[in-house]
Design a protein around this motif. Structure first.
Motif: not given
Ligand code: IPM
Ligand code: MN
Length: 398
Positions: A70-72, A95-103, A111-113, A143-145, A150-152, A278-280, A309-311
């Motif tokens: 998880a990330i703060t 900037s968010s490292p998880i978003v950075g990793l994705r990019q 995929l979020r089942p 399935f979330r792009q 908006l995350y670009g 997709g996030d929402i 893979f992450e919760p």
């Molecule tokens: C998610 C989270 C992330 C996102 C955050 C932590 C940047 O909410 O993985 O759904 O917005 O994608």
């Protein structure tokens, strides 16, 4: 099969404990792998000015598979505050490292089942006819792009002249914003490419076919966001018509979808959306199956075979220092099962999922969220299972 090396990235807060417990479950289930630790998260931002150090990218590049805790994340200004004094002059921006990793790795398929477990006390219930109580069975694959929209990251406050001039060529900009001084404008773009849109749509259809879902729903807002949402829906129509005539294509608007969520969640199968929607919508459906303690995800690039893979829960910093950890590890365990599926260890994944299902159905071992308690250090005294006890219960079933 050669022994895999997994890059484990605990990240922040409770990430470490759920990850460690999950690795225990993986080992007990007979998954034999090496683990190397990848540095990521707040600590590395504060001390090095980079929450996603280069060495971590190298590890993922090399081993391809990441298991992430998880990330703060904090807004720009708050992040700057906590930066080590020596780094403050360097003009670093958080900037968010998880978003950075994705990019960085183009992990564009997310995929979020969201599947309800029988007996989970957190399953959504609704009122049926004559005040009856119904518990619809939810089985939705979202399935979330994962890299665009908006995350670009293409955004400005007080946009530079060239951008401003370009915007001024659009009649709607002139009409709606033309009077606003340039320095009072903030602009975040929502860019979709045909390539990535097609990839996420096709991934959704492939999944629907493979797992026999009867419908794919594009959840966007094409009635207002005509270009991006509109393109996605139009492409979905073409793909469905040409290649998946047996699967129904539905089209919902994100706002209405959130309302229908509690009305008829059992009607949906595969849902596909851009990044933000997709996030929402994935959080929305996760709420129906037990909330963030049950929400797992896979994000991957089918071309390179790199997957993380992450919760989808956060790092819950307020629970991180408890002597006995109370958080529910199931979302992390489920994410690890998605990893196993990704690397063709389907049997071990199935075994773990079955054990989790048995623990939940039995109802003896429940974390505080499943007991509807407020998260506090004393929940374990009051009968809630700790993180470790939940993992133990799953292991016992294996
Ligand atoms: C998610 C989270 C992330 C996102 C955050 C932590 C940047 O909410 O993985 O759904 O917005 O994608
Ligand atoms: Mn989210």
């Amino acid at each position: 099969m050669a022994k895999k090396t997994i890059v484990k990235m605990p990240g922040d807060g409770i990430g470490k404990v759920v990850l460690d417990e999950t690795i225990r479950v993986l080992e007990a289930a007979g998954f034999d792998a090496n683990y190397v630790e990848g540095d990521i998260g707040w600590e590395f931002w504060c001390n090095e000015g980079n929450p996603l150090p280069e060495r971590t990218l190298k590890l993922i590049e090399e081993h391809k598979i990441g298991l992430f805790g998880a990330i703060t994340s904090k807004p720009k200004d708050a992040a700057f505050e906590e930066l080590a004094p020596a780094l403050k002059e360097k003009g670093l921006v958080y900037s968010s490292p998880i978003v950075g990793l994705r990019q960085h790795f183009g992990l564009d398929i997310c995929l979020r089942p969201c599947r309800s477990y029988k007996g989970n006390p957190l399953n959504f219930i609704r009122r049926g006819p004559n005040n009856t109580i119904e518990e619809p069975e939810v089985d939705v694959a979202i399935f979330r792009q994962n890299t665009e929209g908006l995350y670009g990251g293409v955004e400005w406050s007080n946009p530079p002249d060239q951008v401003y001039e370009a915007l001024m060529t659009h009649p709607k900009f002139v009409k709606n914003f033309g009077e606003t001084p340039q320095e009072e404008l903030s602009v975040s773009t929502r860019i979709f490419t045909k390539k990535a849109t097609e990839r996420i749509l096709r991934a959704a259809f492939v999944h629907a076919k493979k797992y026999e879902y009867k419908s794919v729903t594009v959840c966007e807002k094409p009635n207002v966001i005509r270009e991006t949402s509109g393109m996605m829906y139009k492409m979905a129509q073409q793909i469905q018509k040409a290649d998946y005539p047996e699967i129904e294509l539905w089209n919902t608007n994100i706002d209405a979808q959130m309302m229908w969520l509690t009305k008829n969640p059992e009607n949906y199968g595969v849902i596909v959306a851009g990044n933000m929607f997709g996030d929402i919508v994935s959080d929305g459906f996760a709420g129906l199956i037990g909330g963030l303690g049950f929400a797992c995800s896979a994000q991957f690039n089918p071309d390179t075979g790199i997957g993380v893979f992450e919760p989808t829960h956060g790092s819950a910093p307020k629970y991180a220092d408890y002597e006995t950890s109370i958080v529910n590890p199931i979302a992390m365990i489920e994410s690890a099962c998605m990893m196993l599926d990704f690397i063709d260890e389907n049997e071990i994944a199935a075994k773990i999922r079955k054990s989790v299902a048995e623990v939940i159905a039995e109802g003896k071992v429940k974390t505080y969220d499943m007991m509807k308690m407020t998260g506090r250090a004393d929940v374990v005294e009051k009968g809630a299972a700790s993180t470790q006890e939940m993992a133990d219960a799953v292991i016992a079933k294996l």
